[in-house]
Design a protein around this motif. Structure first.
Motif, short mmCIF file in Angstrom:
data_model
loop_
_atom_site.label_atom_id
_atom_site.label_comp_id
_atom_site.label_asym_id
_atom_site.label_seq_id
_atom_site.Cartn_x
_atom_site.Cartn_y
_atom_site.Cartn_z
N LEU A 47 58.80 45.08 27.64
CA LEU A 47 59.18 45.66 26.41
C LEU A 47 58.92 44.80 25.28
O LEU A 47 59.59 43.64 25.20
CB LEU A 47 60.26 46.47 26.25
CG LEU A 47 60.65 47.49 27.26
CD1 LEU A 47 61.99 48.22 27.20
CD2 LEU A 47 59.55 48.51 27.34
N GLU A 48 57.60 44.68 24.54
CA GLU A 48 57.36 43.78 23.47
C GLU A 48 58.65 43.50 22.31
O GLU A 48 59.00 42.45 21.99
CB GLU A 48 56.11 43.83 22.97
CG GLU A 48 54.80 43.80 23.96
CD GLU A 48 53.82 44.15 23.34
OE1 GLU A 48 53.62 44.68 22.08
OE2 GLU A 48 52.67 44.35 23.88
N ALA A 49 58.91 44.75 22.08
CA ALA A 49 59.90 44.70 20.91
C ALA A 49 61.36 44.18 21.26
O ALA A 49 62.25 43.86 20.42
CB ALA A 49 59.97 46.27 20.41
N HIS A 50 61.67 44.31 22.51
CA HIS A 50 62.92 43.90 23.08
C HIS A 50 62.72 42.75 23.80
O HIS A 50 62.68 43.05 25.25
CB HIS A 50 63.71 45.06 23.84
CG HIS A 50 63.95 46.19 22.56
ND1 HIS A 50 65.11 46.13 21.91
CD2 HIS A 50 63.21 47.23 22.43
CE1 HIS A 50 65.18 47.16 21.27
NE2 HIS A 50 64.18 47.99 21.31
N SER A 51 62.50 41.30 23.57
CA SER A 51 62.16 40.57 24.38
C SER A 51 62.85 40.03 25.42
O SER A 51 64.11 40.14 25.31
CB SER A 51 62.24 39.07 23.37
OG SER A 51 61.67 37.92 24.27
N GLY A 52 62.52 40.20 26.60
CA GLY A 52 63.33 39.67 28.10
C GLY A 52 63.51 41.29 28.63
O GLY A 52 63.85 40.95 29.84
N VAL A 53 63.59 42.27 28.20
CA VAL A 53 63.90 43.47 28.87
C VAL A 53 62.68 43.99 29.47
O VAL A 53 61.37 43.92 28.95
CB VAL A 53 64.22 44.65 27.85
CG1 VAL A 53 64.47 46.01 28.55
CG2 VAL A 53 65.43 44.26 27.33
N VAL A 54 62.79 44.22 30.93
CA VAL A 54 61.55 44.68 31.80
C VAL A 54 61.86 45.94 32.35
O VAL A 54 63.02 46.07 33.23
CB VAL A 54 61.24 43.43 32.80
CG1 VAL A 54 60.29 43.84 33.63
CG2 VAL A 54 60.88 42.32 32.20
N LEU A 55 61.13 46.88 32.21
CA LEU A 55 61.34 48.19 32.96
C LEU A 55 60.82 48.01 34.41
O LEU A 55 59.72 47.43 34.48
CB LEU A 55 60.78 49.43 32.25
CG LEU A 55 61.22 49.64 30.91
CD1 LEU A 55 60.39 51.08 30.31
CD2 LEU A 55 62.70 50.13 30.77
N VAL A 56 61.45 48.51 35.22
CA VAL A 56 60.86 48.56 36.76
C VAL A 56 60.58 49.92 37.14
O VAL A 56 61.11 50.79 37.08
CB VAL A 56 62.07 47.92 37.63
CG1 VAL A 56 61.58 48.17 39.20
CG2 VAL A 56 62.46 46.74 37.18
N GLN A 108 68.70 39.04 30.12
CA GLN A 108 69.65 37.77 30.97
C GLN A 108 68.97 37.85 32.33
O GLN A 108 69.52 37.29 33.40
CB GLN A 108 71.18 37.94 30.88
CG GLN A 108 71.66 37.55 29.55
CD GLN A 108 71.61 38.56 28.67
OE1 GLN A 108 71.63 39.96 28.79
NE2 GLN A 108 71.12 38.35 27.38
N GLY A 109 67.90 38.87 32.77
CA GLY A 109 67.72 38.94 33.99
C GLY A 109 68.54 39.75 35.24
O GLY A 109 68.29 39.74 36.13
N GLN A 110 69.37 40.38 34.59
CA GLN A 110 70.41 40.94 35.40
C GLN A 110 69.71 42.44 35.80
O GLN A 110 69.07 43.17 34.87
CB GLN A 110 71.94 41.45 34.73
CG GLN A 110 72.74 42.06 35.65
CD GLN A 110 73.10 41.21 36.88
OE1 GLN A 110 73.30 40.03 36.76
NE2 GLN A 110 73.31 42.12 37.94
N ALA A 111 69.69 42.77 37.06
CA ALA A 111 69.01 44.01 37.45
C ALA A 111 70.06 45.26 37.30
O ALA A 111 71.12 45.21 37.57
CB ALA A 111 68.68 43.88 38.99
N HIS A 112 69.24 46.34 36.86
CA HIS A 112 70.09 47.67 36.71
C HIS A 112 69.14 48.72 37.42
O HIS A 112 68.00 48.82 37.15
CB HIS A 112 70.41 47.86 35.29
CG HIS A 112 71.17 46.76 34.51
ND1 HIS A 112 72.54 46.92 34.45
CD2 HIS A 112 70.62 45.78 33.76
CE1 HIS A 112 72.72 45.58 33.79
NE2 HIS A 112 71.78 45.09 33.34
N GLN A 113 69.87 49.52 38.27
CA GLN A 113 69.26 50.64 38.81
C GLN A 113 69.45 52.10 38.18
O GLN A 113 70.85 52.29 37.85
CB GLN A 113 69.26 50.64 40.34
CG GLN A 113 68.64 49.51 40.88
CD GLN A 113 69.01 49.70 42.61
OE1 GLN A 113 69.37 50.65 43.28
NE2 GLN A 113 68.39 48.88 43.17
#
Length: 200
Positions: A47-56, A108-113
């Motif tokens: 997500l470009e607008a939220h730097s560092g957030v990655v959808l899986v 922060q790189g923490q995974a969430h399901q």
């Protein structure tokens, strides 16, 4: 290892169900191979607008778009000449992927399901997850694999959900060899239900 993008988000069917268009030749220096977007592949949308957030997400379907289908009229030019004189026409063919979002990595790189609060945007780049990222997404504090997104997938009522989950379990069996017996029980249960439920 970070994988190069394989495509981009072009639409959504719901908050967790996206359509990804695979990059064609000419759209990227290194177009993806067929194996890069195989069924059951884990992908990420940053997500470009939220730097560092990655959808899986998981690739659960493939659709082919071909404007030539049903066109029985004569061709004005051979295919190799169309590529030279009308390159835009060839770009109308597309490979579309159904991607269901099953979680996210926070800044922060923490995974969430589960279902993420944020959604992807149109033209958001999609890439494959690395093996290390797949492991990090699934491992719990005790070092065991977790599949908390299973109810989310089963709720989709899609014919390919059972094969998708079995493909995921097979992948996790390779990453978590000490948990193969437990994962095999889950896989066998899914396989049995996929046979019995349609008949019942």
């Amino acid at each position: 290892m970070m994988h190069r993008p394989i495509g981009k988000i072009v639409k959504s069917n719901s908050h967790v169900d996206y359509v990804c268009q695979v990059y064609n030749s000419g759209e990227t220096p290194h177009p993806p191979d067929l194996t890069d977007y195989a069924f059951g592949g884990f992908v990420a949308a940053e997500l470009e607008a939220h730097s560092g957030v990655v959808l899986v997400g998981l690739i659960y379907n493939t659709l082919l778009m071909n404007p030539e289908f049903g066109s029985l009229g004569p061709r004005l030019s051979p295919r190799d000449e169309v590529e030279i004189f009308s390159p835009d026409y060839l770009a109308e063919t597309a490979t579309l992927l159904g991607v269901i979002c099953i979680g996210w990595f926070d800044a922060q790189g923490q995974a969430h399901q589960g279902v993420p609060a944020l959604a992807a945007t149109v033209n958001c780049p999609v890439r494959l997850l690395s093996t290390d990222e797949i492991y990090a997404f699934h491992v719990d504090a005790a070092g065991e694999p977790q599949l908390r997104y299973t109810p989310l997938l089963l709720a989709q009522k899609h014919a390919l959900v059972a094969p998708l989950l079995m493909a995921v379990i097979d992948r996790l069996s390779e990453l978590f060899p000490h948990s193969r017996n437990r994962l095999a029980v889950m896989r066998n249960n899914l396989a049995w239900k996929s046979i019995v439920q349609p008949a019942g």
